[in-house]
Design an enzyme around this catalytic site. Structure first.
Site, PDB file in Angstrom:
ATOM      1  N   GLN A 205      16.753  65.146  18.354  1.00  0.00           N
ATOM      2  CA  GLN A 205      16.230  64.403  19.509  1.00  0.00           C
ATOM      3  C   GLN A 205      15.071  63.492  19.127  1.00  0.00           C
ATOM      4  O   GLN A 205      14.584  62.734  19.964  1.00  0.00           O
ATOM      5  CB  GLN A 205      15.777  65.365  20.620  1.00  0.00           C
ATOM      6  CG  GLN A 205      16.895  66.187  21.228  1.00  0.00           C
ATOM      7  CD  GLN A 205      17.925  65.341  21.973  1.00  0.00           C
ATOM      8  OE1 GLN A 205      17.668  64.206  22.360  1.00  0.00           O
ATOM      9  NE2 GLN A 205      19.105  65.895  22.162  1.00  0.00           N
ATOM     10  N   LYS A 228      23.759  60.511  18.124  1.00  0.00           N
ATOM     11  CA  LYS A 228      22.633  60.370  19.069  1.00  0.00           C
ATOM     12  C   LYS A 228      21.796  59.134  18.762  1.00  0.00           C
ATOM     13  O   LYS A 228      20.879  58.787  19.497  1.00  0.00           O
ATOM     14  CB  LYS A 228      21.750  61.625  19.031  1.00  0.00           C
ATOM     15  CG  LYS A 228      22.462  62.862  19.583  1.00  0.00           C
ATOM     16  CD  LYS A 228      21.520  64.015  19.699  1.00  0.00           C
ATOM     17  CE  LYS A 228      22.213  65.350  19.687  1.00  0.00           C
ATOM     18  NZ  LYS A 228      22.734  65.760  20.995  1.00  0.00           N
ATOM     19  N   CYS A 367      22.763  74.000  25.875  1.00  0.00           N
ATOM     20  CA  CYS A 367      22.729  74.745  24.603  1.00  0.00           C
ATOM     21  C   CYS A 367      21.323  75.253  24.307  1.00  0.00           C
ATOM     22  O   CYS A 367      20.872  75.223  23.153  1.00  0.00           O
ATOM     23  CB  CYS A 367      23.235  73.902  23.433  1.00  0.00           C
ATOM     24  SG  CYS A 367      24.956  73.466  23.584  1.00  0.00           S
TER      25      CYS A 367
HETATM   26  N1  PMP Z   1      19.475  70.151  17.977  1.00  0.00           N
HETATM   27  C1  PMP Z   1      19.113  69.469  19.073  1.00  0.00           C
HETATM   28  C2  PMP Z   1      17.654  69.419  19.455  1.00  0.00           C
HETATM   29  C3  PMP Z   1      20.082  68.817  19.836  1.00  0.00           C
HETATM   30  O1  PMP Z   1      19.729  68.149  20.926  1.00  0.00           O
HETATM   31  C4  PMP Z   1      21.439  68.866  19.421  1.00  0.00           C
HETATM   32  C5  PMP Z   1      22.531  68.170  20.214  1.00  0.00           C
HETATM   33  N2  PMP Z   1      22.488  68.386  21.583  1.00  0.00           N
HETATM   34  C6  PMP Z   1      21.756  69.585  18.272  1.00  0.00           C
HETATM   35  C7  PMP Z   1      20.748  70.207  17.573  1.00  0.00           C
HETATM   36  C8  PMP Z   1      23.158  69.685  17.779  1.00  0.00           C
HETATM   37  O2  PMP Z   1      23.634  68.447  17.361  1.00  0.00           O
HETATM   38  P1  PMP Z   1      25.169  68.231  16.988  1.00  0.00           P
HETATM   39  O3  PMP Z   1      25.956  68.751  18.157  1.00  0.00           O
HETATM   40  O4  PMP Z   1      25.294  66.764  16.822  1.00  0.00           O
HETATM   41  O5  PMP Z   1      25.431  68.986  15.742  1.00  0.00           O
END
Ligand code: PMP
Length: 422
Positions: A205, A228, A367
């Site tokens: 983020q 992102k 999550c």
């Molecule tokens: N860490 C953070 C702080 C996130 O916001 C996210 C994605 N929501 C992730 C890890 C995981 O990223 P990815 O799904 O692209 O592996």
């Protein structure tokens, strides 16, 4: 110079479409995944149309051109994060894959029964579950830093846990994906190093919104995802200090990561290929580099300032709506994320009603179940901003939340009162 979101919007073809309700799309779900500008889409399709082939292995024109573009993307990434050498840049499938690589390769070699991995309670599951899994394999322990009243964490609390728990690893997000809180990466890293801990920074983020300088942060590992930062899905970055990566065993085995294979065993090749088993994400890396160049051409400082403006406007207006509770600190302490609950209305109902107005937000635990549990919430709604969002979209968000309150909360209260009467 302040950024002009209207001219930026012209770079993103998807923003011209409407939502299924027929309303123009206000895409406020950027913390989950951002959109792609035309230059990224073009870079990917150009590769497929003109020079795509597997990399590193072929002695023919297309393979050489693909290899050159793939390795040029590594150099763009090195510059994007300020790493010393390309050996420190490993392409992984995303933040999740990068953290799992560190948990297996570094964690498996450095942690044993009784050792502590320190996290904050605000972590995404991607920065919790791999450590729980490591704990199951090794007997190490996962500990959490609690959140303060103001949705930040005091240095004194961090210092106390570092001293009392003596963690081998301190792994934390540079910015929370729910609260938006920006954590002081360089300061915490230096405190952790002084206490003897290795540091992993989950910049999933952070990378979209602030220029990263791994030298200034001095963290041992920094990870983030391409999707992102306006890049493709299926690619992310694992930065690691060269000496650490060099000493780590490879995680995945297969083609591309070996020096020699015999019937008896294998010897791994050097960095960074040692951690890139199999056919790598070739077009994804090329698209990622295009995204990085795009963000740099706009300017990460201007992007951060623009998001701050939107966040400030949204945060202030939403706080003034009766029944809204903001989960997160004041805008000066956070990035472009505003998560909230609405008294008497489930987050999914908020998101569904907002969608009828063309406003796309996310609802759920994002999550981050331990975080929501610590806040006594089962879910929240989250609006997250990026460079192409406008103040007009913030107004539409706020209006739609007011409508949600009028539609659900008041009716809900009346219904509840009726059902409670004898
Ligand atoms: N860490 C953070 C702080 C996130 O916001 C996210 C994605 N929501 C992730 C890890 C995981 O990223 P990815 O799904 O692209 O592996």
């Amino acid at each position: 110079m302040p950024l002009d979101p209207l001219s930026i919007r012209a770079d993103f073809p998807i923003l011209k479409r409407q939502s299924s309700s027929g309303a123009p799309l206000a895409f406020l779900d950027n913390a989950a995944s951002a959109q792609r500008p035309q230059v990224v889409i073009d870079a990917i399709s150009d590769c497929y149309q003109r020079y795509y082939a597997n990399v590193h292995r072929g002695i023919h024109t297309l393979s050489e051109e693909s290899t050159a573009a793939y390795e040029a993307a590594r150099e763009t990434t090195r510059q994007f994060v300020g790493a010393r050498s390309q050996s420190e840049i490993v392409f992984a499938a995303g933040t999740t894959a990068a953290i799992n690589t560190v948990a297996h390769s570094w964690g498996g070699n450095h942690l044993s029964a009784g050792d502590v991995v320190l996290l904050t309670i605000a972590e995404h599951h991607a920065n919790i579950v791999p450590w729980h899994q490591l704990a199951e394999r090794t007997g190490c322990r996962v500990e959490f830093l609690p959140l303060g009243e103001d949705f930040t964490i005091d240095d004194a609390v961090v210092q106390d846990k570092l001293q009392t728990l003596q963690p081998k690893l301190f792994s934390f997000a540079s910015s929370s994906n729910v609260l938006g809180t920006n954590f002081p990466v360089a300061r915490w890293t230096s405190m952790a190093h002084a206490a003897g801990a290795t540091v992993l920074v989950d910049a999933a983020q952070g990378a979209p919104h602030q220029a990263i300088d791994v030298q200034q942060w001095d963290a041992d590992f920094v990870v983030f995802s391409g999707h992102k930062i306006c890049g493709p899905t299926g690619i992310g970055v694992l930065y690691g200090k060269e000496a650490l990566l060099d000493a780590m065993p490879p995680f995945l085995g297969g083609g591309g990561m070996i020096d020699r294979v015999t019937t008896e065993g294998f010897s791994p090749t050097g960095l960074p290929e040692k951690f890139e088993a199999g056919t790598p994400p070739i077009t994804e890396a090329i698209g990622l580099a295009a995204a990085m160049r795009y963000l740099q051409s706009v300017g990460l400082e201007a992007i951060e300032a623009h998001e701050h403006l939107l966040c400030q406007a949204a945060d202030t207006a939403l706080r003034n709506i009766e029944g809204v509770e903001i989960l997160g600190p004041t805008p000066d302490k956070k990035g472009g994320i505003v998560s909230f609950t609405l008294d008497g209305v489930h987050a999914h109902d908020i998101a569904q009603w907002l969608d009828t107005r063309g406003v796309a937000v996310r609802a759920g635990h994002h999550c981050a179940m331990p975080l929501h549990e610590s806040l006594g919430k089962s879910a929240s709604a989250r609006a997250s901003f990026y460079l192409y969002n406008t103040l007009e979209e913030v107004d539409r968000l706020v209006e739609a939340v007011k409508e949600t309150r009028d539609k659900f909360a008041r009716g809900g209260r009346r219904r509840r009162r009726r059902s409670q009467s004898p």
